[in-house]
Design an enzyme around this catalytic site. Sequence first.
Site, PDB file in Angstrom:
ATOM      1  N   LYS A 145       0.840  -1.202   0.000  1.00 24.84           N
ATOM      2  CA  LYS A 145       0.000   0.000   0.000  1.00 24.84           C
ATOM      3  C   LYS A 145       0.872   1.247   0.000  1.00 24.84           C
ATOM      4  O   LYS A 145       2.005   1.205   0.499  1.00 24.84           O
ATOM      5  CB  LYS A 145      -0.861   0.013   1.277  1.00 24.84           C
ATOM      6  CG  LYS A 145      -1.985  -0.997   1.316  1.00 24.84           C
ATOM      7  CD  LYS A 145      -2.785  -0.854   2.616  1.00 24.84           C
ATOM      8  CE  LYS A 145      -3.911  -1.883   2.696  1.00 24.84           C
ATOM      9  NZ  LYS A 145      -4.969  -1.667   1.690  1.00 24.84           N
ATOM     10  N   ARG A 189     -10.362 -11.532   1.984  1.00 23.91           N
ATOM     11  CA  ARG A 189     -11.211 -12.592   1.410  1.00 23.91           C
ATOM     12  C   ARG A 189     -10.519 -13.948   1.486  1.00 23.91           C
ATOM     13  O   ARG A 189     -11.180 -14.984   1.532  1.00 23.91           O
ATOM     14  CB  ARG A 189     -11.612 -12.204  -0.017  1.00 23.91           C
ATOM     15  CG  ARG A 189     -10.465 -12.092  -0.976  1.00 23.91           C
ATOM     16  CD  ARG A 189     -10.826 -11.293  -2.219  1.00 23.91           C
ATOM     17  NE  ARG A 189     -10.843  -9.843  -1.971  1.00 23.91           N
ATOM     18  CZ  ARG A 189     -11.189  -8.941  -2.879  1.00 23.91           C
ATOM     19  NH1 ARG A 189     -11.556  -9.308  -4.087  1.00 23.91           N
ATOM     20  NH2 ARG A 189     -11.183  -7.659  -2.576  1.00 23.91           N
TER      21      ARG A 189
HETATM   22  N1  BES Z   1      -8.054  -3.782   4.380  1.00 24.21           N
HETATM   23  C1  BES Z   1      -8.252  -3.393   3.042  1.00 24.21           C
HETATM   24  C2  BES Z   1      -9.551  -2.632   2.806  1.00 24.21           C
HETATM   25  C3  BES Z   1      -9.652  -1.308   3.493  1.00 24.21           C
HETATM   26  C4  BES Z   1      -9.366  -0.151   2.805  1.00 24.21           C
HETATM   27  C5  BES Z   1     -10.082  -1.219   4.784  1.00 24.21           C
HETATM   28  C6  BES Z   1      -9.492   1.067   3.414  1.00 24.21           C
HETATM   29  C7  BES Z   1     -10.206   0.003   5.399  1.00 24.21           C
HETATM   30  C8  BES Z   1      -9.925   1.146   4.722  1.00 24.21           C
HETATM   31  C9  BES Z   1      -8.266  -4.626   2.127  1.00 24.21           C
HETATM   32  O1  BES Z   1      -7.474  -5.672   2.556  1.00 24.21           O
HETATM   33  C10 BES Z   1      -7.746  -4.185   0.821  1.00 24.21           C
HETATM   34  O2  BES Z   1      -6.612  -3.811   0.760  1.00 24.21           O
HETATM   35  N2  BES Z   1      -8.580  -4.233  -0.217  1.00 24.21           N
HETATM   36  C11 BES Z   1      -8.195  -3.815  -1.496  1.00 24.21           C
HETATM   37  C12 BES Z   1      -8.717  -4.826  -2.486  1.00 24.21           C
HETATM   38  C13 BES Z   1      -8.194  -4.630  -3.876  1.00 24.21           C
HETATM   39  C14 BES Z   1      -6.718  -4.952  -3.918  1.00 24.21           C
HETATM   40  C15 BES Z   1      -8.964  -5.519  -4.800  1.00 24.21           C
HETATM   41  C16 BES Z   1      -8.786  -2.441  -1.765  1.00 24.21           C
HETATM   42  O3  BES Z   1      -9.899  -2.177  -1.341  1.00 24.21           O
HETATM   43  O4  BES Z   1      -8.098  -1.615  -2.353  1.00 24.21           O
HETATM   44 MN    MN Z   2      -5.478  -5.470   1.975  1.00 24.30          MN
END
Ligand code: BES
Ligand code: MN
Length: 509
Positions: free
Chosen positions: A283, A357
Amino acid sequence: MRNELTFAPLSGSETELLAVLAADMQSAKGADAKPAPALLTDDEVVKTAATAVLESGEFKGGANETLLLHAPAGLKAKRLLIVGLGKAGKATAHSVRNATGTVVRFAKPRGIREVALAAPVWDALDVATGARAAAEGALVGDFDPDTYRSERKDVSLQRFTLVVPETADRKTLEASFAEGIIVGESQNFARSLVNEPGNKLTPTVLGQRAAEMAQQVGLRCEVHSTEKLHELKMGAFWSVSQGSAEPPALVVLRYEPEGVKDGPVLGLVGKGITFDTGGISIKPADNMEKMKYDMAGGAAMLGAIRAIALLKPKVRVIAVVCAAENMPDGKAQKPGDVQTAMSGKTIEIINTDAEGRLVLADGLCYARQLGATHLIDAATLTGAISVALGQVNAGAFSNDDVTYAKFETSLTVSGEKFWRLPLGNEYAEMIKSDIGDIKNTGGRYGGAITAAEFLHVFAEDVPWIHLDIAGTAWIDESRPYIAKGPSGIAVRSILEWVRSYIGPQSLNE
Ligand code: BES
Ligand code: MN
Ligand code: ZN
């Protein structure tokens, strides 16, 4: 904070601060007549003390609006705080919950350590329901996240007293108030876990906290780690934790009320990523610190089952929390890797940041193996849910309308906001893989839905609800009734959903 219920005349209350709720009586159309806000009490002395200010028009009775009077005439209380409930026609038990939180959060920064609230006497709400809501609101309002500050700014209130008319039914009220305390404390238990930083609350520590809680409330609890994941062939769950120096934790809690041998077994499955760096698909640095809250779904399940253990509904419940840390490392999984889930399905990893997931896939499968007949999961799963619903509503999905209808009804008690989004074959198509069964991302469009469809593959046709709380589990700006930080969303709704299953079919007497 000590919580007390007293049956006494309001004007005799010896307290630092006496709070009374008031509803806005102005109807939208009646622009000419401007009735003053209605004070929700029968106490004539209190009413008289507030008359002048209510008639001045300075205070409208809007939701969580406050007005403070010092040395109110004829009262034993040092201060009288009037708190708005919003429009009379629209105010509900949830308005009382929030207004009570506002009372507590009004007192704390002013160094007032003890408050009393007049239980609202109001034809739109029975006193017992109001008492439960007030207890919940007081506890939720009392929580502040500054636990690691050397000099805590807003230490907890010492005492919250709910003053109830002497004529009210003692037993019913005491039970309602006690219930509200259990619910509020359970929500705060979840919030305290979510608030912990990633270095303090590792998967192992989350497992320990769950075990301690289970011991206190009388739940069966097992905490497993790496070996058990391998034994159960949880290839999806393990793939997330393999890049971390911290071992994963698979937490299983069982609530088995005496005498309940048949009927549904409700499976609560929570995402417990104690820190989400994104892994190799790392990230950006901006806001990454917030990814300590990526275990909020797991914490919600722990909070809910804590309340269940104390309130003892006659229905069996299992909670499964999948805790891991998502880190980049020489051992971490890579985009393009293929993993085999516990169910046998193969998953192509497109993005290691879509890790929630993966852990839930095996968590749902395991809950089914343990006998769950109905499933509910909660997860901070996608950023896409905030794009769709903002930080106002959490997302909900379900493969079964009857099961979802029960959840929707529970929202009227919990006051929490969830909005149902669709599932569908067209979305399921978007996560088909060229090399294996499914892939862990479905592209930019409908991201929250394709994530839900991924989980659907593992829930299969077991009645299931998925809650995406990524946009609502963390509050960015404080509100009058709740601090910024972890919200504790979903604890109350899941609890009420579980309670909706106590029916003749599950009673063995
Ligand atoms: N933990 C994150 C989702 C999230 C984002 C929670 C912002 C709280 C605040 C999750 O694991 C994630 O990174 N999801 C990705 C999925 C994508 C790579 C398909 C996302 O939402 O960007
Ligand atoms: Mn994630
Ligand atoms: Zn995540």
